[in-house]
Design a protein around this motif. Structure first.
Motif, PDB file in Angstrom:
ATOM      1  N   ALA C 262       0.873  -1.041  -0.109  1.00  0.00           N
ATOM      2  CA  ALA C 262      -0.081  -0.023  -0.070  1.00  0.00           C
ATOM      3  C   ALA C 262       0.785   1.219  -0.024  1.00  0.00           C
ATOM      4  CB  ALA C 262      -0.919  -0.078   1.446  1.00  0.00           C
ATOM      5  N   SER C 263       1.782   1.181   0.904  1.00  0.00           N
ATOM      6  CA  SER C 263       2.797   2.431   0.755  1.00  0.00           C
ATOM      7  C   SER C 263       3.428   2.807  -0.505  1.00  0.00           C
ATOM      8  CB  SER C 263       3.838   2.492   1.987  1.00  0.00           C
ATOM      9  OG  SER C 263       4.832   1.399   1.675  1.00  0.00           O
ATOM     10  N   ILE C 264       3.940   1.680  -1.099  1.00  0.00           N
ATOM     11  CA  ILE C 264       4.507   1.963  -2.405  1.00  0.00           C
ATOM     12  C   ILE C 264       3.684   2.286  -3.452  1.00  0.00           C
ATOM     13  CG2 ILE C 264       5.432   0.665  -4.525  1.00  0.00           C
ATOM     14  CD1 ILE C 264       6.741  -1.353  -2.751  1.00  0.00           C
ATOM     15  N   LEU C 265       2.476   1.761  -3.255  1.00  0.00           N
ATOM     16  CA  LEU C 265       1.179   2.345  -4.395  1.00  0.00           C
ATOM     17  C   LEU C 265       0.951   3.657  -3.896  1.00  0.00           C
ATOM     18  CD1 LEU C 265      -1.023  -1.069  -4.432  1.00  0.00           C
ATOM     19  CD2 LEU C 265       0.164   0.075  -6.362  1.00  0.00           C
ATOM     20  N   ALA C 266       1.003   3.884  -2.852  1.00  0.00           N
ATOM     21  CA  ALA C 266       0.593   5.304  -2.581  1.00  0.00           C
ATOM     22  C   ALA C 266       1.682   6.474  -2.907  1.00  0.00           C
ATOM     23  CB  ALA C 266       0.371   5.684  -1.071  1.00  0.00           C
ATOM     24  N   LEU C 267       2.832   5.825  -2.657  1.00  0.00           N
ATOM     25  CA  LEU C 267       3.936   6.735  -3.163  1.00  0.00           C
ATOM     26  C   LEU C 267       3.905   6.972  -4.776  1.00  0.00           C
ATOM     27  CD1 LEU C 267       6.888   5.293  -1.194  1.00  0.00           C
ATOM     28  CD2 LEU C 267       6.069   7.567  -1.009  1.00  0.00           C
ATOM     29  N   ILE C 268       3.959   5.930  -5.319  1.00  0.00           N
ATOM     30  CA  ILE C 268       3.599   6.017  -6.984  1.00  0.00           C
ATOM     31  C   ILE C 268       2.414   6.867  -7.247  1.00  0.00           C
ATOM     32  CG2 ILE C 268       3.086   4.689  -8.982  1.00  0.00           C
ATOM     33  CD1 ILE C 268       4.513   2.221  -7.977  1.00  0.00           C
ATOM     34  N   GLY C 269       1.470   6.829  -6.532  1.00  0.00           N
ATOM     35  CA  GLY C 269       0.431   7.759  -6.830  1.00  0.00           C
ATOM     36  C   GLY C 269       0.805   9.266  -6.665  1.00  0.00           C
ATOM     37  N   LEU C 270       1.584   9.469  -5.405  1.00  0.00           N
ATOM     38  CA  LEU C 270       2.016  10.885  -4.973  1.00  0.00           C
ATOM     39  C   LEU C 270       2.923  11.265  -6.069  1.00  0.00           C
ATOM     40  CD1 LEU C 270       1.873  12.686  -2.470  1.00  0.00           C
ATOM     41  CD2 LEU C 270       3.954  11.639  -1.901  1.00  0.00           C
ATOM     42  N   GLY C 271       3.827  10.421  -6.356  1.00  0.00           N
ATOM     43  CA  GLY C 271       5.065  10.718  -7.302  1.00  0.00           C
ATOM     44  C   GLY C 271       4.283  11.281  -8.694  1.00  0.00           C
ATOM     45  N   ASN C 272       3.186  10.529  -9.144  1.00  0.00           N
ATOM     46  CA  ASN C 272       2.647  10.948 -10.398  1.00  0.00           C
ATOM     47  C   ASN C 272       1.933  12.197 -10.317  1.00  0.00           C
ATOM     48  OD1 ASN C 272       2.887   9.145 -12.759  1.00  0.00           O
ATOM     49  ND2 ASN C 272       2.264   7.817 -11.359  1.00  0.00           N
ATOM     50  N   ALA C 273       1.016  12.507  -9.077  1.00  0.00           N
ATOM     51  CA  ALA C 273       0.506  13.697  -8.909  1.00  0.00           C
ATOM     52  C   ALA C 273       1.264  15.060  -9.017  1.00  0.00           C
ATOM     53  CB  ALA C 273      -0.562  13.640  -7.635  1.00  0.00           C
ATOM     54  N   ALA C 274       2.428  14.726  -8.237  1.00  0.00           N
ATOM     55  CA  ALA C 274       3.399  15.723  -8.057  1.00  0.00           C
ATOM     56  C   ALA C 274       4.147  16.181  -9.364  1.00  0.00           C
ATOM     57  CB  ALA C 274       4.543  15.546  -6.847  1.00  0.00           C
ATOM     58  N   TYR C 275       4.290  15.145 -10.103  1.00  0.00           N
ATOM     59  CA  TYR C 275       4.864  15.297 -11.356  1.00  0.00           C
ATOM     60  C   TYR C 275       3.842  16.164 -12.503  1.00  0.00           C
ATOM     61  CZ  TYR C 275       6.759  13.669 -15.938  1.00  0.00           C
ATOM     62  OH  TYR C 275       7.195  13.427 -17.093  1.00  0.00           O
ATOM     63  N   PHE C 276       2.622  15.515 -12.339  1.00  0.00           N
ATOM     64  CA  PHE C 276       1.671  16.386 -13.002  1.00  0.00           C
ATOM     65  C   PHE C 276       1.532  17.830 -12.658  1.00  0.00           C
ATOM     66  CE2 PHE C 276      -0.245  12.868 -15.336  1.00  0.00           C
ATOM     67  CZ  PHE C 276      -0.624  13.632 -16.398  1.00  0.00           C
ATOM     68  N   LEU C 277       1.505  18.056 -11.543  1.00  0.00           N
ATOM     69  CA  LEU C 277       1.258  19.415 -10.870  1.00  0.00           C
ATOM     70  C   LEU C 277       2.421  20.420 -11.321  1.00  0.00           C
ATOM     71  CD1 LEU C 277      -0.364  18.758  -7.402  1.00  0.00           C
ATOM     72  CD2 LEU C 277      -1.632  19.945  -9.586  1.00  0.00           C
TER      73      LEU C 277
END
Lengths: 244, 215, 298, 199
Positions: C262-277
């Motif tokens: 779950a933490s890896i998936l959350a990190l991947i999600g966070l990374g993508n969101a930050a990258y987009f923004l």
């Protein structure tokens, strides 16, 4: 029957290789398409030369297997280029048998470029055949010697991700190449460029433009087209109920 | 094609071991297995070459003014001590076993376990929606990860089946394609090694005139 | 760098910093998500899959008269996944009062057998020799399995401690492999396939516990019935612990797995969101600076 | 807290290795050098023991077949004597030939012919269709010739690249669990066996 098929495949590839080699030697037009993964080797060498920092090369913990043979051709190219540009090349070995071979390749390459005095045997290092000890040794080199580019070609086991993340930590530009399917996903995720499977075997032909290697590569292409045709015909035939 | 003693030996060894695979001739089969046995022994002999390299690199570093003199001394010290213990007391001795289990064993399994951290950091860095390639990579990886723990089931009950399907069908197809291509490359490069053609001949436009790597 | 001082630029910096998050934060997240559930198990329940239930049924049908071969053929690298499976199945076997013979195809096998029985034997009142036997390491992998299947007593004259097998009560009724009721192999390699090829044709059912990576190689044998049951990876062990109603190390480890995934998936999600923004803000900043520079890009 | 010196050693070394994750430091470098030293010495000890039992011993007992690898092995060391250093190529050439033949034996049947044969399946289910199309297009991705990869093959190759990416993603996700499970025993060692904090 099995054996017979195998012999047929082997000899038809040999035969095709000879024909393609002759036709290339006659016409001299490069029949291979551009391979961006291999062009990135020049990028890596250029980057290291510009920064005045060394290049690191390793063939992994795989022994004398086909991937390693193919990696030798890449090493030869990299060694010649580094000799030419006066850039330091450090090699890490995990297999004692590979060690003297890499040393010979690099020495021969430096001699061929007329730079025998630049060849330093101490830059070709053996870190024992224990995967983890070897990995820690490579990390040490990458951090202490501030490696600018890390080239990993050959057959890798679980060290693939350990090595490539170590490279990321020390900020190296990384090019990897292997046909080891379990390790490919890690290289693809962690490295800047990855030569996938047979691309590594195409490296020798592409980089050196040696007619024999180019001919052999074209023979491989013919074998792949044959394989595609056999699979498709066979699958269609078995769909309509024909069995062989 | 210049035939040297070395390339002649490569040819003989290669052809014999290859022939052993195809024919049932007791002489060839026996010779081939002897050849393979000899190769294994020669690899064992080469281990000391590696040791000699370590010795050369680190004694040189110790005699120099390098900042890493102490580290090199540590390496040589541990190597020599260990060699003496191993050869003198034997690998079955108490000292050897204690260090083997608690030093070597601990170091290798901890180092290997760093993979757990790296598998996360590599995923964090590279699974970005940059292009179609990375999108496919991201979606399949996350689906399988979800399917492998209870987490996925909580979101969608069929997740483990989807993960299994991804492993069984697209993964098999992709890996099989890579294996087939890789096998052809392997056969081709090995055949060139046996025939002495992988040593490179002739020149080329790139100015990389190949002298061949001598073995 | 004007961009840093501008309103949007400042935000873009924050996102960019997130997008290239220090890997040490990722490491810390992984470390904690494994350590915490081991320290304080969450006790997330998991469902028992049909595959694991099949194994449970096979073991549950054994009785006091049955003797079983247990083969710890895994390596230390997959100990974390396979050892809990072995412990769970052994618990079940011992609860069924079956006699156990440990066959060791790996050098490490004997170590794992001893480790498991040191805790389990006192708990279930098992005595060495009478109720279970540890056989010596048998080198040769496939040849070893073939030889055990052909001539069990010929392969083993003594146990791992040098006692003649005739003096061990546990194997008193054993003449050949046919006298065993079941083979349970815990593997990370091909050993299960050897049992399928050599022991199964003599009528002994084979079940297996395997590391997650090995499972795909063994599933084809389930479909053909050559393998009577298969539990895979840590998840399989956790399911088995649930099935025998004895939450153990695998269930705790499974919590760690779920949380770390779950933490890896959350990190991947966070990374993508930050990258987009960060990318979006970059585009805005570029637009704004283009306006202020009279449309010229630096 | 444990009183076992073995657990203390193992736990402290584990923590030093973890410290590398935070920052490369002198302790880790020391451990790195210690580790390489032990591993290299172990490899040599094992090699020597094996050679003594399988080669040196029989050769001294008069087994002629074992004198050949013994001589070859000694030739490997000729590289340290500049005048005869070229002789060290001879054993290497022999090993290269054997190794190359072993590669061909392993690749021809299991990795090429049997994989191709295994893909000849009836196109009666969506799974089979994806398997066949996926395999074929991935093979097409590896066509290197300008001529052989043109037109339809180029489209196929692009699809093949996507299939490979799906394969890599799935394999990556599948391995995460195993990689995570490696860390569990290490954490149990430090926090459980050593510090006694875990249940």
């Amino acid at each position: 029957m099995q054996q017979l098929t195998q012999i047929c495949v082997l000899f038809s590839m040999l035969f095709a290789g000879i024909i393609y080699t002759r036709s290339y030697s006659r016409t001299g037009t490069m029949p291979i398409r551009r391979l961006p993964g291999l062009d990135s080797l020049d990028e890596a060498i250029g980057r290291a030369t510009e920064m005045g920092r060394p290049i690191h090369f390793t063939t992994g913990t795989g022994g004398l297997v086909a991937d390693t043979f193919a990696a030798f051709a890449v090493l030869e190219y990299v060694a010649k280029k580094t000799a030419q540009y006066g850039c330091t090349l450090i090699i890490s070995n995990a297999q004692p048998l590979i060690h003297p071979i890499t040393e010979n390749i690099v020495r021969a390459s430096y001699y061929a470029q007329g730079k025998p005095q630049s060849f330093k045997p101490g830059n070709i290092r053996y870190h024992s055949d224990s995967m983890q000890a070897y990995v820690s040794g490579v990390w040490g080199i990458m951090e202490r010697e501030k490696v600018a580019a890390n080239i990993m070609m050959g057959y890798f086991f679980a060290e693939s991700l350990l090595l490539s993340e170590g490279g990321v930590r020390s900020g190296a530009f990384q090019v990897a190449g292997t046909a080891s399917t379990p390790q490919l996903p890690f290289f693809v995720a962690a490295c800047d460029r990855t030569l996938i499977g047979e691309e590594l075997f195409a490296a020798g032909a592409y980089l050196t433009e040696d007619p024999v290697r180019i001919g052999a590569l074209m023979a491989q292409d013919a074998a792949k087209i044959a394989a595609i045709a056999i699979i498709l015909t066979g699958a269609l035939a078995s769909t309509v109920g024909l069995t062989m | 094609m210049k035939l040297t003693l070395a390339s002649f030996l490569t040819l003989i060894a290669g052809v014999t071991v290859l022939a052993d695979h195809f024919v049932v001739v007791p002489f060839i089969n026996k010779t081939a297995s002897t050849f393979i046995q000899w190769s294994v022994m020669l690899s064992a002999f080469s281990t000391a070459l590696g040791g000699a390299n370590i010795l050369a690199v680190h004694t040189k570093r110790m005699s120099g003014k390098s900042a890493n003199r102490g580290l090199s001394a540590l390496l040589l010290g541990s190597m020599v001590t260990w060699l003496v213990i191993g050869l003198k007391l034997g690998m079955e001795s108490q000292v050897y076993k204690f260090i083997w289990d608690n030093v070597y064993g601990s170091l290798s399994s901890t180092l290997f376990a760093l993979n757990a951290f790296f598998v996360a950091s590599a995923a964090y860095r590279s699974f970005r929606i940059r292009g179609i390639d990375t999108v496919i990579l991201l979606v399949t990886a996350c689906t399988v990860m979800l399917g492998r723990t209870g987490l996925g089931e909580a979101i969608y009950p069929g997740m483990p089946q989807v993960a299994d399907w991804l492993m069984r069908v697209p993964n098999t197809a992709g890996m099989r394609g890579i294996t087939i291509g890789g096998a052809l490359g392997a056969i081709s490069v090995s055949a060139r090694v046996i025939l002495g053609l992988e040593r490179g001949y002739g020149g080329s436009e790139r100015g990389m005139g190949v002298s061949g790597y001598d073995l | 760098m004007a961009a840093v001082n501008g309103e949007w630029g400042y935000r873009a910096m924050t996102f960019r910093r997130l997008a290239v998050l220090d890997s040490r934060i990722v490491y810390a997240a992984v470390f904690l998500s494994i350590l915490l559930p081991l320290w304080r198990p969450l006790g997330l329940s998991i469902s028992v899959s049909q595959g694991t239930f099949d194994v449970y049924e096979v073991v549950d049908s054994l009785s006091q008269d049955d003797t079983v071969i247990v083969s710890p053929s895994f390596a230390p690298s997959s100990e974390a996944e396979v050892y809990p499976q072995m412990e769970a199945i052994l618990r079940h076997l011992l609860a069924r009062k079956a006699r156990v013979a440990f066959v060791n195809l790996n050098v490490e096998g004997r170590m794992y057998a001893e480790k498991a029985m040191t805790t389990l034997a006192p708990e279930f009142g098992y005595n060495y020799g009478e109720d279970y036997v540890i056989l010596p390491f048998t080198p040769g992998l496939e040849t070893a399995v073939a030889s055990i299947s052909d001539d069990f007593l010929g392969t083993y004259e003594r146990d791992a401690y040098g006692t003649p097998l005739t003096e061990t009560g546990a194997l008193a009724g054993i003449r050949s492999i046919n006298d065993f009721a079941l083979v349970v192999d815990f593997n990370t390699g091909d050993t299960t396939i050897y049992y399928i090829q050599h022991a199964k044709p003599r009528g002994i059912p084979v079940i297996a516990g395997a590391s997650g990576v090995t499972v795909p190689y063994l599933t084809p044998y389930l479909a053909t019935g050559q393998l009577s049951g298969l539990i895979g990876g840590l998840r399989g062990a956790a399911e088995y612990e649930t099935a025998i109603d004895n939450p153990g190390m695998a269930l705790a480890a499974m919590d760690a797995q779920s949380l770390s995934h779950a933490s890896i998936l959350a990190l991947i999600g966070l990374g993508n969101a930050a990258y987009f923004l960060a990318k979006r803000d970059d585009a805005r900043t570029t637009r704004r600076s283009r306006q202020s520079n009279g449309g010229e890009l630096k | 807290m444990s009183r076992d010196p073995g657990i203390w050693t193992a736990a402290l070394l584990t923590i030093v290795v973890w410290s590398y994750l935070f920052k490369q430091n002198i302790l880790f470098q020391a451990v790195e050098h210690l580790f390489v030293g032990i591993a290299a010495a172990h490899a040599m000890t094992v090699a020597f023991t094996n050679l003594r039992d399988t080669c040196l011993g029989p050769a001294l007992m008069g087994d002629w077949a074992m004198t050949v690898p013994l001589l070859g092995g000694l030739l490997l060391y000729a590289r340290f004597l500049p005048k005869i250093s070229h002789l060290s190529r001879i054993p290497l050439a022999f090993v290269m030939g054997t190794a190359a033949a072993v590669v061909i034996r392993g690749s021809l049947g299991p990795s090429f012919i049997q994989q191709v044969a295994g893909t000849i399946i009836p196109l009666t289910s969506p799974d089979n269709v994806i398997l066949v199309v996926g395999t074929v297009t991935t093979i097409a991705y590896f066509l290197f010739g300008r001529k052989s990869r043109s037109g339809m093959m180029d489209h196929a190759a692009r699809l093949g690249r996507y299939i490979m990416m799906a394969a890599f993603g799935a394999a990556y996700g599948n391995t995460v669990m195993m990689r995570m499970s490696l860390l569990i025993p290490r954490i149990r060692l430090v926090f459980g066996d050593w510090l006694g904090l875990l249940p």
